[in-house]
Design a protein around this motif. Structure first.
Motif, PDB file in Angstrom:
ATOM      1  N   ARG A  25      -1.332 -33.631  30.283  1.00 23.72           N
ATOM      2  CA  ARG A  25      -1.155 -35.013  30.728  1.00 23.72           C
ATOM      3  C   ARG A  25      -2.321 -35.889  30.291  1.00 23.72           C
ATOM      4  NH1 ARG A  25      -0.885 -34.960  36.530  1.00 23.72           N
ATOM      5  NH2 ARG A  25      -1.211 -32.733  36.514  1.00 23.72           N
ATOM      6  N   GLY A  26      -3.534 -35.339  30.350  1.00 29.00           N
ATOM      7  CA  GLY A  26      -4.707 -36.096  29.911  1.00 29.00           C
ATOM      8  C   GLY A  26      -4.668 -36.421  28.429  1.00 29.00           C
ATOM      9  N   VAL A  27      -4.280 -35.434  27.626  1.00 29.55           N
ATOM     10  CA  VAL A  27      -4.189 -35.648  26.172  1.00 29.55           C
ATOM     11  C   VAL A  27      -3.117 -36.695  25.861  1.00 29.55           C
ATOM     12  CG1 VAL A  27      -3.538 -34.541  23.998  1.00 29.55           C
ATOM     13  CG2 VAL A  27      -5.135 -33.409  25.542  1.00 29.55           C
ATOM     14  N   ARG A  28      -1.972 -36.623  26.555  1.00 30.84           N
ATOM     15  CA  ARG A  28      -0.919 -37.621  26.339  1.00 30.84           C
ATOM     16  C   ARG A  28      -1.396 -39.023  26.707  1.00 30.84           C
ATOM     17  NH1 ARG A  28       2.968 -34.907  29.692  1.00 30.84           N
ATOM     18  NH2 ARG A  28       2.916 -32.860  28.807  1.00 30.84           N
ATOM     19  N   ALA A  29      -2.140 -39.135  27.815  1.00 29.71           N
ATOM     20  CA  ALA A  29      -2.652 -40.444  28.238  1.00 29.71           C
ATOM     21  C   ALA A  29      -3.623 -41.003  27.205  1.00 29.71           C
ATOM     22  CB  ALA A  29      -3.324 -40.324  29.600  1.00 29.71           C
ATOM     23  N   VAL A  30      -4.503 -40.168  26.693  1.00 28.82           N
ATOM     24  CA  VAL A  30      -5.440 -40.612  25.652  1.00 28.82           C
ATOM     25  C   VAL A  30      -4.670 -41.031  24.405  1.00 28.82           C
ATOM     26  CG1 VAL A  30      -7.269 -39.833  24.086  1.00 28.82           C
ATOM     27  CG2 VAL A  30      -7.391 -39.282  26.524  1.00 28.82           C
ATOM     28  N   GLY A  31      -3.624 -40.281  24.062  1.00 34.25           N
ATOM     29  CA  GLY A  31      -2.791 -40.638  22.910  1.00 34.25           C
ATOM     30  C   GLY A  31      -2.129 -41.996  23.080  1.00 34.25           C
ATOM     31  N   ARG A  32      -1.645 -42.273  24.291  1.00 33.95           N
ATOM     32  CA  ARG A  32      -1.019 -43.581  24.547  1.00 33.95           C
ATOM     33  C   ARG A  32      -2.034 -44.708  24.434  1.00 33.95           C
ATOM     34  NH1 ARG A  32       1.812 -40.503  28.464  1.00 33.95           N
ATOM     35  NH2 ARG A  32       0.315 -41.138  30.061  1.00 33.95           N
ATOM     36  N   VAL A  33      -3.246 -44.487  24.905  1.00 30.27           N
ATOM     37  CA  VAL A  33      -4.292 -45.507  24.802  1.00 30.27           C
ATOM     38  C   VAL A  33      -4.628 -45.769  23.343  1.00 30.27           C
ATOM     39  CG1 VAL A  33      -6.731 -45.970  25.256  1.00 30.27           C
ATOM     40  CG2 VAL A  33      -5.274 -45.105  27.086  1.00 30.27           C
ATOM     41  N   ILE A  34      -4.781 -44.710  22.574  1.00 32.54           N
ATOM     42  CA  ILE A  34      -5.093 -44.864  21.147  1.00 32.54           C
ATOM     43  C   ILE A  34      -3.949 -45.588  20.439  1.00 32.54           C
ATOM     44  CG2 ILE A  34      -5.407 -43.599  18.975  1.00 32.54           C
ATOM     45  CD1 ILE A  34      -7.004 -41.525  20.630  1.00 32.54           C
ATOM     46  N   GLU A  35      -2.706 -45.229  20.757  1.00 30.88           N
ATOM     47  CA  GLU A  35      -1.556 -45.898  20.153  1.00 30.88           C
ATOM     48  C   GLU A  35      -1.548 -47.386  20.482  1.00 30.88           C
ATOM     49  OE1 GLU A  35       3.313 -45.866  20.488  1.00 30.88           O
ATOM     50  OE2 GLU A  35       2.154 -44.230  21.381  1.00 30.88           O
ATOM     51  N   ALA A  36      -1.837 -47.737  21.728  1.00 29.83           N
ATOM     52  CA  ALA A  36      -1.868 -49.144  22.128  1.00 29.83           C
ATOM     53  C   ALA A  36      -2.979 -49.900  21.398  1.00 29.83           C
ATOM     54  CB  ALA A  36      -2.051 -49.256  23.635  1.00 29.83           C
ATOM     55  N   LEU A  37      -4.128 -49.274  21.234  1.00 28.20           N
ATOM     56  CA  LEU A  37      -5.228 -49.915  20.511  1.00 28.20           C
ATOM     57  C   LEU A  37      -4.883 -50.136  19.047  1.00 28.20           C
ATOM     58  CD1 LEU A  37      -8.325 -48.078  22.033  1.00 28.20           C
ATOM     59  CD2 LEU A  37      -7.708 -50.485  22.312  1.00 28.20           C
TER      60      LEU A  37
END
Length: 97
Positions: A25-37
């Protein structure tokens, strides 16, 4: 004694599964943040162009597309919905009928 060992191993397995799930879940959340950036960086030039184009319109032109000067700053907000455009020609046709 075998029953205690079985319970201990089951607890260890459950703990490991919970830790792995938390990491996923943490890795997915970081991935979503990077995608948004990345999306924000990629769309920034087009957003600036749109903002500048809207700022260059006269108040009358903005009114024709259903906006005011106040709306320009909010155009990129999620859920922004300008008022219906000024369709004076269509209103005249409706009244004449």
């Amino acid at each position: 004694m075998a029953e205690v060992e079985r319970i201990r191993l089951a607890a260890i397995t459950a703990r490991d599964a919970a830790i792995a799930d938390g990491i996923r879940r943490g890795v997915r959340a970081v991935g979503r943040v990077i995608e948004a950036l990345v999306r924000a960086v990629v769309t920034f030039p087009a957003r600036v162009d749109t903002y500048n184009a809207l700022r260059s319109l006269s108040d009358r032109e903005l009114q024709d597309i259903g906006m005011t000067r106040f709306d320009i700053g909010r155009v990129f907000e999620p859920g922004f919905d300008p008022r219906p455009a000024n369709d004076a020609g269509q209103r005249r046709a409706t009244r004449a009928a």
